[in-house]
Design a protein around this motif. Structure first.
Motif, mmCIF file in Angstrom:
data_model
loop_
_atom_site.group_PDB
_atom_site.id
_atom_site.type_symbol
_atom_site.label_atom_id
_atom_site.label_comp_id
_atom_site.label_asym_id
_atom_site.label_seq_id
_atom_site.Cartn_x
_atom_site.Cartn_y
_atom_site.Cartn_z
ATOM 1 N N ASN A 468 0.843 -1.198 0.000
ATOM 2 C CA ASN A 468 0.000 0.000 0.000
ATOM 3 C C ASN A 468 0.877 1.246 0.000
ATOM 4 O OD1 ASN A 468 -2.402 -1.501 0.129
ATOM 5 N ND2 ASN A 468 -2.217 -1.696 2.351
ATOM 6 N N ARG A 469 0.565 2.178 -0.894
ATOM 7 C CA ARG A 469 1.395 3.375 -1.055
ATOM 8 C C ARG A 469 0.651 4.666 -0.755
ATOM 9 N NH1 ARG A 469 5.643 2.519 -5.509
ATOM 10 N NH2 ARG A 469 5.870 0.241 -5.614
ATOM 11 N N MET A 470 -0.650 4.588 -0.509
ATOM 12 C CA MET A 470 -1.452 5.803 -0.382
ATOM 13 C C MET A 470 -1.964 5.948 1.041
ATOM 14 S SD MET A 470 -3.517 5.297 -3.959
ATOM 15 C CE MET A 470 -4.259 6.931 -3.968
ATOM 16 N N LYS A 471 -1.815 7.144 1.587
ATOM 17 C CA LYS A 471 -2.193 7.414 2.966
ATOM 18 C C LYS A 471 -3.486 8.229 3.026
ATOM 19 C CE LYS A 471 1.768 5.701 4.409
ATOM 20 N NZ LYS A 471 1.846 4.402 5.086
ATOM 21 N N ALA A 477 -3.488 13.313 -6.449
ATOM 22 C CA ALA A 477 -2.587 13.946 -7.394
ATOM 23 C C ALA A 477 -3.332 14.288 -8.673
ATOM 24 C CB ALA A 477 -1.419 13.012 -7.695
ATOM 25 N N PHE A 478 -2.720 15.114 -9.505
ATOM 26 C CA PHE A 478 -3.293 15.460 -10.804
ATOM 27 C C PHE A 478 -3.609 14.183 -11.587
ATOM 28 C CE2 PHE A 478 -2.480 16.144 -15.379
ATOM 29 C CZ PHE A 478 -3.512 17.043 -15.646
ATOM 30 N N ALA A 479 -4.863 14.107 -12.084
ATOM 31 C CA ALA A 479 -5.318 12.953 -12.861
ATOM 32 C C ALA A 479 -5.103 11.634 -12.119
ATOM 33 C CB ALA A 479 -4.618 12.901 -14.227
ATOM 34 N N GLU A 480 -5.088 11.700 -10.762
ATOM 35 C CA GLU A 480 -4.889 10.518 -9.919
ATOM 36 C C GLU A 480 -3.617 9.757 -10.295
ATOM 37 O OE1 GLU A 480 -8.377 8.114 -9.633
ATOM 38 O OE2 GLU A 480 -9.609 9.716 -8.822
ATOM 39 N N LEU A 481 -2.575 10.510 -10.637
ATOM 40 C CA LEU A 481 -1.320 9.871 -11.020
ATOM 41 C C LEU A 481 -0.640 9.172 -9.852
ATOM 42 C CD1 LEU A 481 0.158 12.535 -13.459
ATOM 43 C CD2 LEU A 481 -0.816 10.309 -14.029
#
Length: 527
Positions: A468-471, A477-481
Protein backbone atom coordinates in the motif's frame (compact mmCIF):
# COMPACT_ATOMS: atom_id res chain seq x y z
CA UNK A 1 -6.35 10.68 10.57
CA UNK A 2 -3.94 7.82 9.85
CA UNK A 3 -4.29 4.65 7.82
CA UNK A 4 -4.35 3.55 4.21
CA UNK A 5 -6.20 4.48 1.07
CA UNK A 6 -6.19 1.73 -1.49
CA UNK A 7 -5.13 1.61 -5.11
CA UNK A 8 -5.68 -2.00 -6.20
CA UNK A 9 -4.21 -3.32 -9.45
CA UNK A 10 -6.35 -3.75 -12.56
CA UNK A 11 -8.48 -6.88 -12.56
CA UNK A 12 -10.19 -8.88 -9.86
CA UNK A 13 -10.22 -7.93 -6.19
CA UNK A 14 -11.31 -11.47 -5.31
CA UNK A 15 -12.14 -14.50 -7.46
CA UNK A 16 -15.71 -14.63 -8.79
CA UNK A 17 -18.01 -16.78 -6.67
CA UNK A 18 -18.65 -20.42 -7.51
CA UNK A 19 -21.95 -22.09 -6.63
CA UNK A 20 -23.39 -18.75 -5.58
CA UNK A 21 -26.65 -18.69 -3.68
CA UNK A 22 -29.64 -17.48 -5.73
CA UNK A 23 -30.35 -13.78 -5.66
CA UNK A 24 -33.65 -13.11 -3.92
CA UNK A 25 -35.07 -9.75 -5.00
CA UNK A 26 -36.39 -7.50 -2.31
CA UNK A 27 -40.01 -6.49 -2.00
CA UNK A 28 -38.82 -3.01 -2.99
CA UNK A 29 -37.59 -4.29 -6.36
CA UNK A 30 -40.92 -5.97 -7.12
CA UNK A 31 -42.85 -2.91 -5.99
CA UNK A 32 -40.66 -0.57 -8.04
CA UNK A 33 -41.16 -2.60 -11.20
CA UNK A 34 -44.92 -2.64 -10.76
CA UNK A 35 -45.09 1.07 -9.99
CA UNK A 36 -43.87 2.10 -13.45
CA UNK A 37 -46.42 3.35 -15.94
CA UNK A 38 -45.11 0.95 -18.59
CA UNK A 39 -45.53 -2.17 -16.43
CA UNK A 40 -49.11 -3.04 -17.42
CA UNK A 41 -48.38 -2.61 -21.14
CA UNK A 42 -45.03 -4.36 -21.40
CA UNK A 43 -43.99 -8.00 -21.60
CA UNK A 44 -40.79 -8.55 -19.59
CA UNK A 45 -38.41 -11.50 -19.27
CA UNK A 46 -35.24 -11.29 -17.16
CA UNK A 47 -32.73 -14.05 -16.51
CA UNK A 48 -29.37 -14.04 -14.71
CA UNK A 49 -26.65 -16.38 -13.53
CA UNK A 50 -23.52 -16.08 -11.40
CA UNK A 51 -20.64 -18.28 -12.46
CA UNK A 52 -23.05 -20.34 -14.56
CA UNK A 53 -25.31 -21.01 -11.56
CA UNK A 54 -28.90 -19.78 -11.99
CA UNK A 55 -29.31 -16.67 -9.86
CA UNK A 56 -32.52 -14.89 -10.79
CA UNK A 57 -35.39 -14.93 -13.23
CA UNK A 58 -38.50 -12.84 -13.63
CA UNK A 59 -41.30 -12.78 -16.19
CA UNK A 60 -44.37 -10.63 -16.65
CA UNK A 61 -46.95 -10.52 -19.42
CA UNK A 62 -49.88 -8.12 -19.30
CA UNK A 63 -53.37 -9.00 -20.46
CA UNK A 64 -55.39 -12.18 -20.29
CA UNK A 65 -53.54 -14.15 -23.00
CA UNK A 66 -50.55 -15.67 -21.25
CA UNK A 67 -47.57 -17.64 -22.57
CA UNK A 68 -46.60 -20.36 -20.12
CA UNK A 69 -42.80 -19.81 -20.29
CA UNK A 70 -41.61 -16.40 -21.43
CA UNK A 71 -37.98 -17.46 -21.02
CA UNK A 72 -38.42 -19.90 -23.91
CA UNK A 73 -40.31 -17.33 -25.98
CA UNK A 74 -38.77 -15.39 -28.87
CA UNK A 75 -38.17 -11.66 -28.70
CA UNK A 76 -36.42 -9.53 -31.31
CA UNK A 77 -33.02 -8.68 -29.79
CA UNK A 78 -32.35 -5.91 -32.36
CA UNK A 79 -28.82 -4.46 -32.09
CA UNK A 80 -27.68 -7.11 -29.62
CA UNK A 81 -27.28 -9.01 -32.91
CA UNK A 82 -24.05 -7.04 -33.34
CA UNK A 83 -22.43 -9.25 -30.67
CA UNK A 84 -22.95 -12.23 -32.97
CA UNK A 85 -21.62 -10.42 -36.02
CA UNK A 86 -18.38 -9.44 -34.29
CA UNK A 87 -17.99 -12.85 -32.69
CA UNK A 88 -18.39 -14.46 -36.13
CA UNK A 89 -15.63 -12.16 -37.44
CA UNK A 90 -13.37 -13.16 -34.55
CA UNK A 91 -14.10 -16.82 -35.22
CA UNK A 92 -13.10 -16.18 -38.86
CA UNK A 93 -9.73 -14.70 -37.92
CA UNK A 94 -7.92 -17.06 -40.28
CA UNK A 95 -9.71 -15.32 -43.16
CA UNK A 96 -10.51 -11.85 -41.77
CA UNK A 97 -7.89 -9.74 -40.00
CA UNK A 98 -8.89 -7.04 -37.52
CA UNK A 99 -6.69 -4.47 -39.29
CA UNK A 100 -7.64 -5.58 -42.82
CA UNK A 101 -9.37 -3.05 -45.04
CA UNK A 102 -13.01 -3.83 -45.76
CA UNK A 103 -12.19 -3.42 -49.46
CA UNK A 104 -10.50 -6.85 -49.34
CA UNK A 105 -13.85 -8.50 -48.62
CA UNK A 106 -16.50 -6.41 -50.40
CA UNK A 107 -15.74 -6.19 -54.12
CA UNK A 108 -16.90 -2.98 -55.72
CA UNK A 109 -16.31 -0.63 -52.79
CA UNK A 110 -14.54 2.55 -53.79
CA UNK A 111 -10.89 2.06 -52.77
CA UNK A 112 -10.26 5.77 -52.33
CA UNK A 113 -13.14 6.08 -49.84
CA UNK A 114 -12.81 2.76 -47.99
CA UNK A 115 -9.15 1.78 -48.05
CA UNK A 116 -8.60 3.13 -44.50
CA UNK A 117 -11.81 1.58 -43.15
CA UNK A 118 -10.70 -1.53 -41.28
CA UNK A 119 -12.70 -4.45 -39.91
CA UNK A 120 -11.88 -3.21 -36.40
CA UNK A 121 -13.08 0.32 -37.19
CA UNK A 122 -16.40 -1.02 -38.47
CA UNK A 123 -16.85 -3.21 -35.39
CA UNK A 124 -15.79 -0.42 -33.01
CA UNK A 125 -18.03 2.25 -34.56
CA UNK A 126 -15.12 4.43 -35.74
CA UNK A 127 -15.44 3.77 -39.48
CA UNK A 128 -16.74 7.26 -40.24
CA UNK A 129 -19.95 5.85 -41.73
CA UNK A 130 -23.35 7.26 -40.88
CA UNK A 131 -26.16 5.44 -39.13
CA UNK A 132 -28.66 4.03 -41.61
CA UNK A 133 -28.10 4.77 -45.31
CA UNK A 134 -31.48 4.87 -47.03
CA UNK A 135 -33.34 3.57 -43.99
CA UNK A 136 -35.20 6.30 -42.18
CA UNK A 137 -34.53 8.98 -44.80
CA UNK A 138 -37.28 11.52 -44.35
CA UNK A 139 -37.85 11.79 -48.09
CA UNK A 140 -39.00 8.15 -48.00
CA UNK A 141 -41.07 8.44 -44.83
CA UNK A 142 -44.82 8.24 -45.48
CA UNK A 143 -46.63 11.42 -44.52
CA UNK A 144 -43.50 13.55 -44.13
CA UNK A 145 -43.72 17.09 -45.44
CA UNK A 146 -40.72 19.28 -46.22
CA UNK A 147 -42.59 22.12 -44.55
CA UNK A 148 -42.19 20.40 -41.18
CA UNK A 149 -38.52 21.35 -41.12
CA UNK A 150 -38.51 24.17 -43.63
CA UNK A 151 -36.68 21.99 -46.14
CA UNK A 152 -36.48 22.86 -49.84
CA UNK A 153 -37.91 20.50 -52.40
CA UNK A 154 -35.34 18.15 -53.91
CA UNK A 155 -35.39 16.62 -57.35
CA UNK A 156 -33.23 13.71 -56.19
CA UNK A 157 -35.09 10.44 -55.92
CA UNK A 158 -33.65 7.74 -53.68
CA UNK A 159 -34.33 4.06 -54.35
CA UNK A 160 -37.28 2.90 -52.31
CA UNK A 161 -35.42 -0.22 -51.16
CA UNK A 162 -34.31 -0.84 -47.56
CA UNK A 163 -36.37 2.20 -46.62
CA UNK A 164 -37.95 0.48 -43.63
CA UNK A 165 -37.77 -3.00 -42.13
CA UNK A 166 -40.13 -5.17 -44.12
CA UNK A 167 -39.76 -3.10 -47.26
CA UNK A 168 -38.20 -4.28 -50.50
CA UNK A 169 -34.55 -5.13 -49.80
CA UNK A 170 -31.95 -3.39 -51.90
CA UNK A 171 -30.08 -5.57 -54.36
CA UNK A 172 -26.34 -6.04 -53.85
CA UNK A 173 -25.65 -3.56 -56.68
CA UNK A 174 -27.93 -1.01 -55.03
CA UNK A 175 -26.19 -1.52 -51.66
CA UNK A 176 -22.74 -1.01 -53.18
CA UNK A 177 -23.99 2.05 -55.08
CA UNK A 178 -25.24 3.55 -51.81
CA UNK A 179 -21.92 2.95 -50.02
CA UNK A 180 -20.04 4.51 -52.94
CA UNK A 181 -22.31 7.55 -53.07
CA UNK A 182 -20.37 10.54 -51.70
CA UNK A 183 -23.34 11.38 -49.46
CA UNK A 184 -22.95 8.06 -47.61
CA UNK A 185 -19.20 7.47 -47.87
CA UNK A 186 -17.17 7.43 -44.63
CA UNK A 187 -15.57 10.59 -43.33
CA UNK A 188 -12.36 10.67 -41.27
CA UNK A 189 -12.05 6.97 -40.34
CA UNK A 190 -10.63 6.25 -36.87
CA UNK A 191 -11.93 9.51 -35.43
CA UNK A 192 -14.38 9.56 -32.54
CA UNK A 193 -17.11 6.89 -32.54
CA UNK A 194 -20.47 7.38 -34.25
CA UNK A 195 -23.08 4.61 -33.98
CA UNK A 196 -23.48 3.01 -37.40
CA UNK A 197 -25.81 0.19 -38.37
CA UNK A 198 -24.63 0.08 -41.98
CA UNK A 199 -21.08 -0.55 -40.73
CA UNK A 200 -22.33 -3.93 -39.55
CA UNK A 201 -24.03 -4.56 -42.88
CA UNK A 202 -20.53 -4.40 -44.40
CA UNK A 203 -19.21 -6.85 -41.79
CA UNK A 204 -22.01 -9.21 -42.76
CA UNK A 205 -21.00 -8.94 -46.42
CA UNK A 206 -17.39 -9.70 -45.45
CA UNK A 207 -18.51 -12.87 -43.66
CA UNK A 208 -20.50 -13.93 -46.72
CA UNK A 209 -17.46 -13.42 -48.93
CA UNK A 210 -15.02 -15.53 -46.89
CA UNK A 211 -17.47 -18.31 -46.05
CA UNK A 212 -19.15 -18.49 -49.47
CA UNK A 213 -22.58 -18.63 -47.86
CA UNK A 214 -25.22 -16.30 -46.51
CA UNK A 215 -24.52 -14.28 -43.40
CA UNK A 216 -27.42 -16.02 -41.67
CA UNK A 217 -26.03 -19.49 -42.42
CA UNK A 218 -22.58 -18.42 -41.20
CA UNK A 219 -24.03 -17.33 -37.85
CA UNK A 220 -25.95 -20.61 -37.61
CA UNK A 221 -22.83 -22.73 -38.18
CA UNK A 222 -20.32 -20.60 -36.28
CA UNK A 223 -22.40 -19.73 -33.20
CA UNK A 224 -25.97 -21.03 -32.90
CA UNK A 225 -25.15 -24.69 -33.53
CA UNK A 226 -21.97 -24.99 -31.39
CA UNK A 227 -23.62 -23.29 -28.42
CA UNK A 228 -26.94 -25.07 -28.81
CA UNK A 229 -29.09 -21.99 -29.44
CA UNK A 230 -31.96 -23.97 -30.91
CA UNK A 231 -34.57 -21.25 -30.58
CA UNK A 232 -32.67 -18.44 -32.30
CA UNK A 233 -32.89 -17.43 -35.95
CA UNK A 234 -33.37 -14.52 -38.35
CA UNK A 235 -36.82 -15.67 -39.45
CA UNK A 236 -39.73 -13.58 -38.24
CA UNK A 237 -41.88 -15.94 -36.15
CA UNK A 238 -45.37 -16.63 -37.44
CA UNK A 239 -46.73 -18.27 -34.32
CA UNK A 240 -47.79 -16.09 -31.40
CA UNK A 241 -47.57 -19.05 -29.05
CA UNK A 242 -43.75 -19.11 -29.12
CA UNK A 243 -42.95 -15.45 -29.82
CA UNK A 244 -44.07 -12.04 -28.62
CA UNK A 245 -45.62 -10.52 -31.73
CA UNK A 246 -47.53 -7.29 -32.35
CA UNK A 247 -51.29 -7.31 -32.25
CA UNK A 248 -53.60 -5.35 -34.54
CA UNK A 249 -52.73 -1.67 -34.32
CA UNK A 250 -49.29 -2.16 -32.71
CA UNK A 251 -46.55 -0.19 -34.45
CA UNK A 252 -43.77 -2.72 -33.91
CA UNK A 253 -40.91 -3.65 -36.22
CA UNK A 254 -41.56 -7.37 -36.56
CA UNK A 255 -40.86 -7.63 -40.29
CA UNK A 256 -37.66 -9.17 -41.75
CA UNK A 257 -34.60 -6.92 -41.62
CA UNK A 258 -33.13 -8.04 -44.94
CA UNK A 259 -29.77 -6.35 -45.54
CA UNK A 260 -29.79 -5.15 -41.95
CA UNK A 261 -29.75 -8.67 -40.45
CA UNK A 262 -26.06 -8.29 -39.40
CA UNK A 263 -27.04 -5.17 -37.51
CA UNK A 264 -30.21 -6.24 -35.76
CA UNK A 265 -32.09 -9.19 -37.25
CA UNK A 266 -31.92 -11.96 -34.66
CA UNK A 267 -34.95 -13.37 -32.83
CA UNK A 268 -34.00 -15.24 -29.66
CA UNK A 269 -35.27 -16.35 -26.29
CA UNK A 270 -34.00 -15.26 -22.86
CA UNK A 271 -32.82 -18.82 -22.22
CA UNK A 272 -30.86 -18.89 -25.47
CA UNK A 273 -29.32 -15.49 -24.80
CA UNK A 274 -28.22 -16.49 -21.31
CA UNK A 275 -26.73 -19.62 -22.87
CA UNK A 276 -24.82 -17.35 -25.27
CA UNK A 277 -23.47 -15.12 -22.50
CA UNK A 278 -22.43 -18.13 -20.43
CA UNK A 279 -20.66 -19.61 -23.47
CA UNK A 280 -18.59 -16.42 -23.63
CA UNK A 281 -17.79 -16.74 -19.92
CA UNK A 282 -16.69 -20.36 -20.25
CA UNK A 283 -14.73 -19.73 -23.46
CA UNK A 284 -16.71 -22.25 -25.47
CA UNK A 285 -15.87 -20.49 -28.74
CA UNK A 286 -13.00 -18.13 -27.92
CA UNK A 287 -9.99 -18.86 -25.72
CA UNK A 288 -9.63 -16.96 -22.43
CA UNK A 289 -6.97 -14.70 -23.96
CA UNK A 290 -9.09 -14.00 -27.05
CA UNK A 291 -12.13 -13.28 -24.88
CA UNK A 292 -10.19 -10.85 -22.70
CA UNK A 293 -8.91 -9.08 -25.79
CA UNK A 294 -12.46 -8.78 -27.13
CA UNK A 295 -13.57 -7.20 -23.86
CA UNK A 296 -10.96 -4.44 -24.04
CA UNK A 297 -12.33 -0.93 -24.70
CA UNK A 298 -11.46 0.57 -28.06
CA UNK A 299 -12.67 4.17 -27.68
CA UNK A 300 -13.13 6.78 -24.98
CA UNK A 301 -16.41 8.62 -24.53
CA UNK A 302 -17.15 11.98 -22.89
CA UNK A 303 -18.62 10.30 -19.81
CA UNK A 304 -16.18 9.08 -17.15
CA UNK A 305 -18.46 6.08 -16.65
CA UNK A 306 -18.70 4.90 -20.27
CA UNK A 307 -16.28 3.31 -22.71
CA UNK A 308 -16.83 1.71 -26.10
CA UNK A 309 -15.73 -1.68 -27.33
CA UNK A 310 -16.57 -3.72 -30.40
CA UNK A 311 -19.52 -3.61 -30.04
CA UNK A 312 -19.51 -3.60 -26.22
CA UNK A 313 -21.04 -0.59 -24.49
CA UNK A 314 -18.98 -0.59 -21.31
CA UNK A 315 -20.49 1.02 -18.22
CA UNK A 316 -18.47 1.80 -15.09
CA UNK A 317 -21.05 2.80 -12.43
CA UNK A 318 -19.77 3.86 -9.03
CA UNK A 319 -23.05 3.65 -7.08
CA UNK A 320 -23.31 -0.12 -6.62
CA UNK A 321 -23.40 -1.20 -2.98
CA UNK A 322 -20.28 -3.35 -2.84
CA UNK A 323 -17.98 -3.73 0.18
CA UNK A 324 -15.16 -1.80 -1.54
CA UNK A 325 -16.74 1.14 -3.39
CA UNK A 326 -15.22 1.53 -6.87
CA UNK A 327 -16.21 1.52 -10.55
CA UNK A 328 -17.64 -1.85 -11.56
CA UNK A 329 -17.15 -2.80 -15.23
CA UNK A 330 -20.32 -3.93 -17.03
CA UNK A 331 -19.85 -5.14 -20.60
CA UNK A 332 -23.22 -4.59 -22.22
CA UNK A 333 -24.97 -4.45 -25.56
CA UNK A 334 -28.34 -2.82 -25.95
CA UNK A 335 -30.80 -3.46 -28.73
CA UNK A 336 -33.98 -1.63 -29.60
CA UNK A 337 -36.51 -1.13 -32.39
CA UNK A 338 -40.12 -0.09 -32.14
CA UNK A 339 -41.85 -2.64 -29.93
CA UNK A 340 -38.74 -4.54 -28.79
CA UNK A 341 -35.78 -3.86 -26.54
CA UNK A 342 -33.05 -5.97 -25.02
CA UNK A 343 -29.93 -5.59 -22.92
CA UNK A 344 -27.20 -8.20 -22.61
CA UNK A 345 -24.76 -7.81 -19.72
CA UNK A 346 -21.54 -9.48 -18.57
CA UNK A 347 -19.76 -8.56 -15.34
CA UNK A 348 -16.52 -10.58 -15.54
CA UNK A 349 -15.34 -9.59 -12.06
CA UNK A 350 -18.24 -11.50 -10.54
CA UNK A 351 -19.10 -14.02 -13.25
CA UNK A 352 -22.49 -12.33 -13.69
CA UNK A 353 -24.49 -12.85 -16.89
CA UNK A 354 -27.76 -10.94 -17.24
CA UNK A 355 -30.24 -10.76 -20.10
CA UNK A 356 -33.25 -8.44 -20.17
CA UNK A 357 -35.96 -8.55 -22.85
CA UNK A 358 -39.08 -6.47 -23.27
CA UNK A 359 -41.85 -6.07 -25.82
CA UNK A 360 -44.49 -3.36 -26.12
CA UNK A 361 -44.67 0.27 -27.06
CA UNK A 362 -42.69 1.20 -23.92
CA UNK A 363 -40.12 -1.59 -24.33
CA UNK A 364 -37.08 0.69 -24.55
CA UNK A 365 -38.12 2.72 -21.51
CA UNK A 366 -38.78 -0.49 -19.58
CA UNK A 367 -35.35 -2.01 -20.29
CA UNK A 368 -33.59 1.25 -19.44
CA UNK A 369 -35.41 1.33 -16.10
CA UNK A 370 -34.94 -2.37 -15.37
CA UNK A 371 -31.18 -2.50 -16.00
CA UNK A 372 -30.08 -0.62 -12.84
CA UNK A 373 -32.98 -1.95 -10.76
CA UNK A 374 -31.79 -5.52 -11.30
CA UNK A 375 -28.06 -5.15 -12.01
CA UNK A 376 -27.18 -3.15 -8.91
CA UNK A 377 -28.60 -5.52 -6.25
CA UNK A 378 -27.54 -8.57 -8.30
CA UNK A 379 -23.92 -7.38 -8.40
CA UNK A 380 -24.05 -6.45 -4.71
CA UNK A 381 -25.24 -9.99 -3.98
CA UNK A 382 -22.41 -11.45 -6.08
CA UNK A 383 -19.94 -9.29 -4.14
CA UNK A 384 -21.24 -10.71 -0.85
CA UNK A 385 -20.91 -14.23 -2.25
CA UNK A 386 -17.35 -13.59 -3.45
CA UNK A 387 -16.33 -12.30 -0.02
CA UNK A 388 -17.94 -15.21 1.80
CA UNK A 389 -16.19 -17.62 -0.55
CA UNK A 390 -12.82 -15.92 -0.03
CA UNK A 391 -13.18 -16.25 3.73
CA UNK A 392 -13.78 -19.97 3.42
CA UNK A 393 -11.15 -20.65 0.78
CA UNK A 394 -8.13 -18.47 1.70
CA UNK A 395 -8.34 -16.76 5.10
CA UNK A 396 -6.09 -18.21 7.79
CA UNK A 397 -2.47 -18.78 8.80
CA UNK A 398 0.04 -20.72 6.72
CA UNK A 399 3.27 -21.86 8.40
CA UNK A 400 6.49 -23.78 7.67
CA UNK A 401 7.32 -26.97 9.50
CA UNK A 402 10.16 -25.19 11.30
CA UNK A 403 7.82 -22.41 12.41
CA UNK A 404 10.07 -19.47 11.47
CA UNK A 405 8.17 -18.70 8.25
CA UNK A 406 4.47 -17.87 8.18
CA UNK A 407 1.84 -15.68 6.58
CA UNK A 408 -1.60 -14.76 7.96
CA UNK A 409 -4.37 -13.62 5.62
CA UNK A 410 -7.62 -11.92 6.58
CA UNK A 411 -10.68 -10.40 4.93
CA UNK A 412 -11.48 -6.88 6.14
CA UNK A 413 -13.21 -3.88 4.61
CA UNK A 414 -10.44 -3.30 2.06
CA UNK A 415 -9.81 -4.79 -1.39
CA UNK A 416 -8.34 -8.23 -1.90
CA UNK A 417 -6.98 -10.08 1.14
CA UNK A 418 -5.19 -8.30 3.95
CA UNK A 419 -1.73 -9.63 4.83
CA UNK A 420 -1.82 -9.32 8.60
CA UNK A 421 1.61 -10.84 9.20
CA UNK A 422 4.30 -12.30 6.96
CA UNK A 423 7.65 -13.66 8.17
CA UNK A 424 10.21 -15.53 6.13
CA UNK A 425 13.12 -17.09 7.99
CA UNK A 426 12.22 -14.85 10.91
CA UNK A 427 12.24 -11.63 8.83
CA UNK A 428 9.14 -9.43 8.57
CA UNK A 429 8.95 -9.22 4.77
CA UNK A 430 6.30 -6.52 4.25
CA UNK A 431 8.45 -3.68 5.68
CA UNK A 432 11.44 -5.16 3.84
CA UNK A 433 9.58 -5.25 0.50
CA UNK A 434 8.32 -1.71 1.10
CA UNK A 435 11.86 -0.46 1.65
CA UNK A 436 13.06 -2.14 -1.56
CA UNK A 437 10.27 -0.32 -3.44
CA UNK A 438 11.04 3.06 -1.88
CA UNK A 439 8.02 3.05 0.45
CA UNK A 440 8.45 4.04 4.11
CA UNK A 441 8.73 0.70 5.95
CA UNK A 442 7.79 2.07 9.37
CA UNK A 443 4.03 1.58 8.89
CA UNK A 444 4.04 -0.52 5.71
CA UNK A 445 1.07 -2.73 4.90
CA UNK A 446 0.21 -4.96 1.98
CA UNK A 447 -2.64 -6.79 0.33
CA UNK A 448 -2.99 -9.83 -1.85
CA UNK A 449 -4.82 -9.86 -5.21
CA UNK A 450 -5.65 -12.63 -7.72
CA UNK A 451 -3.53 -11.51 -10.68
CA UNK A 452 -3.12 -14.77 -12.61
CA UNK A 453 -6.42 -14.87 -14.46
CA UNK A 454 -5.73 -18.16 -16.24
CA UNK A 455 -4.81 -19.86 -12.96
CA UNK A 456 -8.02 -19.04 -11.12
CA UNK A 457 -10.02 -22.16 -10.31
CA UNK A 458 -7.04 -24.44 -10.88
CA UNK A 459 -5.00 -26.37 -8.34
CA UNK A 460 -2.34 -23.65 -8.41
CA UNK A 461 -3.78 -20.13 -8.15
CA UNK A 462 -1.41 -17.23 -8.74
CA UNK A 463 -1.85 -14.07 -6.63
CA UNK A 464 0.33 -10.98 -6.12
CA UNK A 465 1.44 -8.91 -3.13
CA UNK A 466 0.91 -5.15 -3.50
CA UNK A 467 2.44 -2.75 -0.99
CA UNK A 468 0.00 0.00 0.00
CA UNK A 469 1.39 3.38 -1.05
CA UNK A 470 -1.45 5.80 -0.38
CA UNK A 471 -2.19 7.41 2.97
CA UNK A 472 -5.52 8.72 4.25
CA UNK A 473 -5.40 12.49 4.41
CA UNK A 474 -3.18 12.89 1.37
CA UNK A 475 -4.82 14.80 -1.46
CA UNK A 476 -5.30 13.24 -4.86
CA UNK A 477 -2.59 13.95 -7.39
CA UNK A 478 -3.29 15.46 -10.80
CA UNK A 479 -5.32 12.95 -12.86
CA UNK A 480 -4.89 10.52 -9.92
CA UNK A 481 -1.32 9.87 -11.02
CA UNK A 482 -0.57 8.70 -7.48
CA UNK A 483 -2.73 5.65 -8.23
CA UNK A 484 -0.59 3.91 -10.83
CA UNK A 485 -0.87 0.35 -9.56
CA UNK A 486 -0.60 -1.11 -13.05
CA UNK A 487 3.02 0.09 -12.86
CA UNK A 488 3.76 -1.37 -9.42
CA UNK A 489 3.63 -5.09 -10.08
CA UNK A 490 6.70 -7.34 -10.37
CA UNK A 491 8.74 -4.68 -8.57
CA UNK A 492 11.54 -6.93 -7.31
CA UNK A 493 12.95 -10.37 -8.11
CA UNK A 494 15.55 -12.63 -6.53
CA UNK A 495 17.54 -15.02 -8.74
CA UNK A 496 14.90 -14.71 -11.43
CA UNK A 497 11.83 -15.34 -9.31
CA UNK A 498 9.30 -12.57 -8.43
CA UNK A 499 9.09 -11.58 -4.78
CA UNK A 500 5.48 -10.42 -5.13
CA UNK A 501 4.06 -13.74 -6.37
CA UNK A 502 2.17 -16.13 -4.14
CA UNK A 503 0.69 -19.41 -5.40
CA UNK A 504 -2.13 -21.08 -3.47
CA UNK A 505 -2.15 -24.87 -3.40
CA UNK A 506 -5.85 -25.73 -3.78
CA UNK A 507 -7.57 -28.96 -2.84
CA UNK A 508 -11.33 -29.51 -3.22
CA UNK A 509 -11.81 -25.79 -3.72
CA UNK A 510 -9.90 -24.64 -0.62
CA UNK A 511 -6.33 -23.49 -0.05
CA UNK A 512 -4.27 -26.02 1.85
CA UNK A 513 -0.93 -24.35 1.34
CA UNK A 514 0.83 -21.40 -0.23
CA UNK A 515 4.14 -20.96 -2.02
CA UNK A 516 6.10 -17.73 -1.76
CA UNK A 517 7.80 -18.09 -5.11
CA UNK A 518 10.73 -15.72 -4.60
CA UNK A 519 11.63 -17.40 -1.31
CA UNK A 520 11.32 -20.93 -2.76
CA UNK A 521 9.23 -21.74 0.30
CA UNK A 522 5.96 -23.65 0.72
CA UNK A 523 3.81 -23.04 3.80
CA UNK A 524 0.96 -25.28 4.96
CA UNK A 525 -2.34 -23.98 6.24
CA UNK A 526 -2.58 -24.53 9.99
CA UNK A 527 -5.66 -22.51 11.02
Amino acid sequence: MTGQRYCPPPGLLLPPPNNAQPFTPTIKLETTLKSNLWFNETTIAIKASIGGTPAFEYAHQPGSKQISNLHDTKFRIASATKLFTVLAVLLSRAQIGWEDSITQFVPGLNDASYNDVTIGALAGQTSGLGRFGYVGDLSLTPGFSTAQLGLPNSARQLPGCDAFPGGKPCSRDQVIAMFNDAAYAPTSPNSGPLYSNIAYNLLGMALEQVHSQSYEQAIQELIFDPIGMRNSSFDTPSNGSDAILPQAGDQWFAAPFGNFNPSGGIWSTPNDMLLFLEALQTHKLLSPAQTRKWLQPSSLLPSLQQLLGAPWEIFRPTDIDVAVPRPIDLYTKAGGVSGYSSHEVLVPEYGVALTIHAAGKYATMAVQNILPLVAKPLIAHADEQARAQATTKYVGTYRSAEGNSSITLALDDGPGLKIERAFMNGVAIIPALAAVQGVNPSDASARLYPTGADSQGSEKESWSIFINRMKIGEGRAFAELDCASWNWGDAARYAGQPLDRIVFDMSQGKAVGVELVGWRTVLKKVE
